[in-house]
Design a protein around this motif. Structure first.
Motif, short mmCIF file in Angstrom:
data_model
loop_
_atom_site.label_atom_id
_atom_site.label_comp_id
_atom_site.label_asym_id
_atom_site.label_seq_id
_atom_site.Cartn_x
_atom_site.Cartn_y
_atom_site.Cartn_z
N MET A 1 40.22 33.86 51.14
CA MET A 1 40.06 33.65 49.67
C MET A 1 41.74 33.10 49.31
O MET A 1 41.88 32.27 48.40
CB MET A 1 39.97 34.97 49.08
N GLN A 2 42.71 33.72 49.90
CA GLN A 2 43.96 33.21 49.61
C GLN A 2 44.19 31.61 50.02
O GLN A 2 44.76 31.02 49.26
CB GLN A 2 45.20 34.11 50.47
N GLU A 3 43.67 31.34 51.12
CA GLU A 3 43.59 29.87 51.61
C GLU A 3 43.06 29.28 50.52
O GLU A 3 43.62 28.02 50.28
CB GLU A 3 43.14 29.73 52.89
N GLN A 4 41.98 29.38 50.19
CA GLN A 4 41.05 28.79 49.25
C GLN A 4 42.00 28.42 47.88
O GLN A 4 42.03 27.50 47.09
CB GLN A 4 39.67 29.42 48.95
N PHE A 5 42.61 29.66 47.38
CA PHE A 5 43.32 29.47 46.30
C PHE A 5 44.50 28.66 46.28
O PHE A 5 44.64 27.95 45.52
CB PHE A 5 43.88 31.19 45.89
N LEU A 6 45.12 28.74 47.42
CA LEU A 6 46.32 27.88 47.65
C LEU A 6 46.02 26.44 47.83
O LEU A 6 46.64 25.62 47.38
CB LEU A 6 47.15 28.37 48.92
N LEU A 7 44.88 26.24 48.30
CA LEU A 7 44.38 24.70 48.49
C LEU A 7 44.07 24.27 47.18
O LEU A 7 44.61 23.09 46.72
CB LEU A 7 43.10 24.67 49.52
N ILE A 8 43.27 24.89 46.20
CA ILE A 8 43.00 24.57 45.19
C ILE A 8 44.37 24.35 43.96
O ILE A 8 44.43 23.54 43.39
CB ILE A 8 41.88 25.52 44.05
N ALA A 9 45.17 25.39 44.15
CA ALA A 9 46.38 25.33 43.51
C ALA A 9 47.16 24.10 43.82
O ALA A 9 47.80 23.30 42.90
CB ALA A 9 47.06 26.48 43.70
N ASP A 10 47.14 23.74 45.04
CA ASP A 10 47.72 22.49 45.40
C ASP A 10 47.24 21.15 45.00
O ASP A 10 47.90 20.29 44.56
CB ASP A 10 47.93 22.37 47.00
N GLU A 11 45.90 21.26 45.03
CA GLU A 11 45.06 20.15 44.48
C GLU A 11 45.06 19.99 43.14
O GLU A 11 45.30 18.62 42.73
CB GLU A 11 43.66 20.30 44.88
N LEU A 12 45.47 21.00 42.18
CA LEU A 12 45.35 21.03 40.70
C LEU A 12 46.87 20.69 40.27
O LEU A 12 47.28 20.62 39.20
CB LEU A 12 44.78 22.08 40.16
N GLY A 13 47.81 20.93 41.28
CA GLY A 13 49.22 20.67 41.08
C GLY A 13 49.88 21.76 40.50
O GLY A 13 50.69 21.94 39.47
N LEU A 77 37.61 29.32 40.31
CA LEU A 77 38.34 28.39 40.76
C LEU A 77 37.53 27.08 40.90
O LEU A 77 38.12 25.98 40.36
CB LEU A 77 38.78 28.84 42.03
N HIS A 78 36.16 27.15 40.95
CA HIS A 78 35.60 25.69 40.80
C HIS A 78 35.37 25.27 39.57
O HIS A 78 35.30 24.02 39.20
CB HIS A 78 34.17 26.13 41.69
N GLY A 79 35.50 26.29 38.41
CA GLY A 79 35.59 25.84 37.09
C GLY A 79 36.55 25.33 36.84
O GLY A 79 36.80 24.25 35.85
N GLN A 80 38.08 25.81 37.32
CA GLN A 80 39.17 25.08 36.95
C GLN A 80 39.20 23.73 37.60
O GLN A 80 39.73 22.91 37.00
CB GLN A 80 40.17 26.04 37.66
N ILE A 81 38.57 23.48 38.65
CA ILE A 81 38.69 22.15 39.24
C ILE A 81 37.79 21.13 38.60
O ILE A 81 38.34 20.24 38.14
CB ILE A 81 37.96 22.25 40.74
N ARG A 82 36.72 21.69 38.07
CA ARG A 82 35.67 20.99 37.28
C ARG A 82 36.47 20.56 35.92
O ARG A 82 36.36 19.18 35.53
CB ARG A 82 34.46 21.73 36.81
N ARG A 83 37.14 21.50 35.20
CA ARG A 83 37.68 21.18 34.15
C ARG A 83 38.94 20.15 34.29
O ARG A 83 39.25 19.30 33.38
CB ARG A 83 38.50 22.58 33.28
#
Length: 132
Positions: A1-13, A77-83
């Motif tokens: 879960m932590q890895e997923q969060f950090l990857l998404i956080a990086d992708e979203l800046g 998190l997927h909602g954050q990416i979509r937005r």
């Protein structure tokens, strides 16, 4: 879960502060803010302190995992990416009439609804039945 969060956080800046804000938002909407605040206090961390921010982020992620909210968090998190993608998609008109506060309130309401649906579907939350 932590890895997923950090990857998404990086992708979203998201910088470290934005990561902590998103984690805090999720936990509060999920309804576990008091428990998280108590756990953080036990280990000497607080959302208000300016030091040890990475430790705070990691402790918040561990709390979400212990809470058993990985599925709801993944959905969030997927909602954050979509937005984020919708915000930069060409040809999608911006919403200039909505204030940032109103937009944030709408997103939190949507998150609460999504979490409620997710928990109900898994038999963890209150289900709504009609009395005969």
């Amino acid at each position: 879960m932590q890895e997923q969060f950090l990857l998404i956080a990086d992708e979203l800046g998201w910088d470290l502060e934005a990561q902590i804000e998103r984690l805090d938002e999720f936990v509060r909407v999920y309804g576990a803010a008091g428990r998280m605040d108590a756990e953080l206090a036990e280990i000497g961390l607080s959302l208000r302190q300016r030091l040890h921010r990475e430790s705070l982020r990691d402790a918040m992620l561990r709390f979400i995992a212990r809470l058993g909210a990985q599925g709801a968090f993944s959905h969030y998190l997927h909602g954050q990416i979509r937005r984020a993608r919708e915000a930069v998609a060409p040809g999608v008109p911006n919403e200039p009439t909505r204030s940032p506060a109103a937009k944030g309130a709408g997103e939190r309401r949507g998150l609460r609804t999504a979490i409620r649906r997710w928990m109900t579907a898994r038999g963890r939350g209150p289900s709504r039945t009609v009395a005969s």
